[in-house]
Design a protein around this motif. Structure first.
Motif, PDB file in Angstrom:
ATOM      1  N   GLN A 104      35.114  35.293  58.871  1.00 49.43           N
ATOM      2  CA  GLN A 104      36.438  34.844  59.292  1.00 49.43           C
ATOM      3  C   GLN A 104      37.533  35.449  58.419  1.00 49.43           C
ATOM      4  O   GLN A 104      38.564  35.879  58.915  1.00 49.43           O
ATOM      5  CB  GLN A 104      36.498  33.324  59.235  1.00 49.43           C
ATOM      6  CG  GLN A 104      37.685  32.725  59.932  1.00 49.43           C
ATOM      7  CD  GLN A 104      37.582  31.216  60.003  1.00 49.43           C
ATOM      8  OE1 GLN A 104      36.900  30.594  59.199  1.00 49.43           O
ATOM      9  NE2 GLN A 104      38.260  30.631  60.959  1.00 49.43           N
ATOM     10  N   LYS A 105      37.312  35.483  57.110  1.00 51.19           N
ATOM     11  CA  LYS A 105      38.263  36.102  56.181  1.00 51.19           C
ATOM     12  C   LYS A 105      37.504  37.129  55.345  1.00 51.19           C
ATOM     13  O   LYS A 105      37.062  36.837  54.239  1.00 51.19           O
ATOM     14  CB  LYS A 105      38.893  35.053  55.265  1.00 51.19           C
ATOM     15  CG  LYS A 105      39.783  34.071  55.991  1.00 51.19           C
ATOM     16  CD  LYS A 105      40.427  33.120  55.024  1.00 51.19           C
ATOM     17  CE  LYS A 105      41.349  32.173  55.767  1.00 51.19           C
ATOM     18  NZ  LYS A 105      41.970  31.226  54.849  1.00 51.19           N
ATOM     19  N   PRO A 106      37.348  38.358  55.858  1.00 51.17           N
ATOM     20  CA  PRO A 106      36.561  39.361  55.131  1.00 51.17           C
ATOM     21  C   PRO A 106      37.273  39.848  53.873  1.00 51.17           C
ATOM     22  O   PRO A 106      38.492  39.810  53.778  1.00 51.17           O
ATOM     23  CB  PRO A 106      36.410  40.496  56.146  1.00 51.17           C
ATOM     24  CG  PRO A 106      37.561  40.345  57.067  1.00 51.17           C
ATOM     25  CD  PRO A 106      37.864  38.877  57.116  1.00 51.17           C
ATOM     26  N   GLY A 107      36.467  40.267  52.908  1.00 47.54           N
ATOM     27  CA  GLY A 107      37.012  40.828  51.680  1.00 47.54           C
ATOM     28  C   GLY A 107      36.726  39.953  50.475  1.00 47.54           C
ATOM     29  O   GLY A 107      35.984  38.982  50.547  1.00 47.54           O
ATOM     30  N   CYS A 108      37.335  40.330  49.352  1.00 46.58           N
ATOM     31  CA  CYS A 108      37.111  39.634  48.082  1.00 46.58           C
ATOM     32  C   CYS A 108      38.433  39.130  47.519  1.00 46.58           C
ATOM     33  O   CYS A 108      39.478  39.744  47.716  1.00 46.58           O
ATOM     34  CB  CYS A 108      36.479  40.585  47.066  1.00 46.58           C
ATOM     35  SG  CYS A 108      34.873  41.221  47.562  1.00 46.58           S
ATOM     36  N   VAL A 109      38.354  38.011  46.805  1.00 48.15           N
ATOM     37  CA  VAL A 109      39.531  37.430  46.172  1.00 48.15           C
ATOM     38  C   VAL A 109      39.079  36.750  44.879  1.00 48.15           C
ATOM     39  O   VAL A 109      37.998  36.189  44.799  1.00 48.15           O
ATOM     40  CB  VAL A 109      40.243  36.433  47.121  1.00 48.15           C
ATOM     41  CG1 VAL A 109      39.356  35.276  47.474  1.00 48.15           C
ATOM     42  CG2 VAL A 109      41.550  35.968  46.539  1.00 48.15           C
ATOM     43  N   TRP A 110      39.920  36.848  43.839  1.00 49.30           N
ATOM     44  CA  TRP A 110      39.645  36.176  42.568  1.00 49.30           C
ATOM     45  C   TRP A 110      40.226  34.782  42.630  1.00 49.30           C
ATOM     46  O   TRP A 110      41.369  34.582  43.024  1.00 49.30           O
ATOM     47  CB  TRP A 110      40.271  36.936  41.405  1.00 49.30           C
ATOM     48  CG  TRP A 110      39.514  38.147  41.004  1.00 49.30           C
ATOM     49  CD1 TRP A 110      39.790  39.438  41.344  1.00 49.30           C
ATOM     50  CD2 TRP A 110      38.349  38.204  40.184  1.00 49.30           C
ATOM     51  NE1 TRP A 110      38.865  40.283  40.783  1.00 49.30           N
ATOM     52  CE2 TRP A 110      37.966  39.554  40.061  1.00 49.30           C
ATOM     53  CE3 TRP A 110      37.581  37.238  39.538  1.00 49.30           C
ATOM     54  CZ2 TRP A 110      36.866  39.948  39.329  1.00 49.30           C
ATOM     55  CZ3 TRP A 110      36.481  37.646  38.806  1.00 49.30           C
ATOM     56  CH2 TRP A 110      36.139  38.985  38.705  1.00 49.30           C
ATOM     57  N   ARG A 111      39.425  33.780  42.205  1.00 45.08           N
ATOM     58  CA  ARG A 111      39.881  32.396  42.176  1.00 45.08           C
ATOM     59  C   ARG A 111      39.540  31.782  40.829  1.00 45.08           C
ATOM     60  O   ARG A 111      38.594  32.195  40.175  1.00 45.08           O
ATOM     61  CB  ARG A 111      39.202  31.592  43.281  1.00 45.08           C
ATOM     62  CG  ARG A 111      39.581  32.070  44.660  1.00 45.08           C
ATOM     63  CD  ARG A 111      39.447  30.967  45.677  1.00 45.08           C
ATOM     64  NE  ARG A 111      40.051  31.402  46.925  1.00 45.08           N
ATOM     65  CZ  ARG A 111      39.423  31.418  48.075  1.00 45.08           C
ATOM     66  NH1 ARG A 111      38.192  30.998  48.155  1.00 45.08           N
ATOM     67  NH2 ARG A 111      40.049  31.834  49.149  1.00 45.08           N
ATOM     68  N   SER A 112      40.288  30.781  40.441  1.00 44.14           N
ATOM     69  CA  SER A 112      40.006  30.040  39.211  1.00 44.14           C
ATOM     70  C   SER A 112      38.812  29.134  39.452  1.00 44.14           C
ATOM     71  O   SER A 112      38.651  28.567  40.536  1.00 44.14           O
ATOM     72  CB  SER A 112      41.213  29.209  38.812  1.00 44.14           C
ATOM     73  OG  SER A 112      40.894  28.378  37.729  1.00 44.14           O
ATOM     74  N   ASP A 113      37.958  28.975  38.441  1.00 46.24           N
ATOM     75  CA  ASP A 113      36.801  28.099  38.598  1.00 46.24           C
ATOM     76  C   ASP A 113      37.051  26.703  38.033  1.00 46.24           C
ATOM     77  O   ASP A 113      36.177  25.842  38.083  1.00 46.24           O
ATOM     78  CB  ASP A 113      35.556  28.708  37.964  1.00 46.24           C
ATOM     79  CG  ASP A 113      35.616  28.787  36.451  1.00 46.24           C
ATOM     80  OD1 ASP A 113      36.680  28.491  35.875  1.00 46.24           O
ATOM     81  OD2 ASP A 113      34.602  29.148  35.846  1.00 46.24           O
ATOM     82  N   GLY A 114      38.249  26.450  37.480  1.00 45.49           N
ATOM     83  CA  GLY A 114      38.586  25.140  36.960  1.00 45.49           C
ATOM     84  C   GLY A 114      38.076  24.887  35.548  1.00 45.49           C
ATOM     85  O   GLY A 114      38.307  23.825  34.987  1.00 45.49           O
ATOM     86  N   ARG A 115      37.369  25.860  34.956  1.00 44.75           N
ATOM     87  CA  ARG A 115      36.846  25.710  33.599  1.00 44.75           C
ATOM     88  C   ARG A 115      37.365  26.805  32.677  1.00 44.75           C
ATOM     89  O   ARG A 115      36.770  27.086  31.653  1.00 44.75           O
ATOM     90  CB  ARG A 115      35.318  25.770  33.616  1.00 44.75           C
ATOM     91  CG  ARG A 115      34.692  24.662  34.446  1.00 44.75           C
ATOM     92  CD  ARG A 115      33.187  24.751  34.441  1.00 44.75           C
ATOM     93  NE  ARG A 115      32.763  26.043  34.942  1.00 44.75           N
ATOM     94  CZ  ARG A 115      31.582  26.587  34.716  1.00 44.75           C
ATOM     95  NH1 ARG A 115      30.702  25.961  33.984  1.00 44.75           N
ATOM     96  NH2 ARG A 115      31.268  27.767  35.216  1.00 44.75           N
ATOM     97  N   GLY A 116      38.427  27.456  33.069  1.00 38.94           N
ATOM     98  CA  GLY A 116      38.995  28.519  32.244  1.00 38.94           C
ATOM     99  C   GLY A 116      38.482  29.898  32.584  1.00 38.94           C
ATOM    100  O   GLY A 116      38.820  30.871  31.921  1.00 38.94           O
TER     101      GLY A 116
END
Length: 93
Positions: A70-82
């Motif tokens: 549905q949303k192809p590709g890559c994205v950086w996200r925060s994991d909530g632990r730094g």
């Protein structure tokens, strides 16, 4: 028939398994920690993962689909632990 994707996927799987085993062997009784560095010509789902390093602060979650995501590709996200997580939704070749 191209088999480059299959070879790269197997190489990726082998590298991840090796890193997991080394991490468990190096730190008995502690949380697993380790680092994975992909070398040359590593491709997953048609995307180039060459010369990328993942560890406890920079992780990756790669989802492979037989159909177009549905949303192809890559994205950086925060994991909530730094740390950061590279979330990829990729289509198999």
């Amino acid at each position: 028939m191209k088999s480059h994707g299959l070879v790269a996927t197997r190489r990726l799987g082998a590298a991840l398994m090796l890193a997991f085993v080394v991490a468990l062997a190096a730190t008995p009784g502690l949380a697993a920690s380790g680092e994975v560095h992909f070398g040359r010509n590593v491709r997953v789902g048609g995307h180039d993962f060459s010369h990328q390093t993942f560890d406890s602060k920079h992780r990756a979650q790669i989802y492979l689909y037989n159909h177009k995501p549905q949303k192809p590709g890559c994205v950086w996200r925060s994991d909530g632990r730094g740390g950061r997580v590279k979330v990829c939704h990729l289509q198999r070749k």
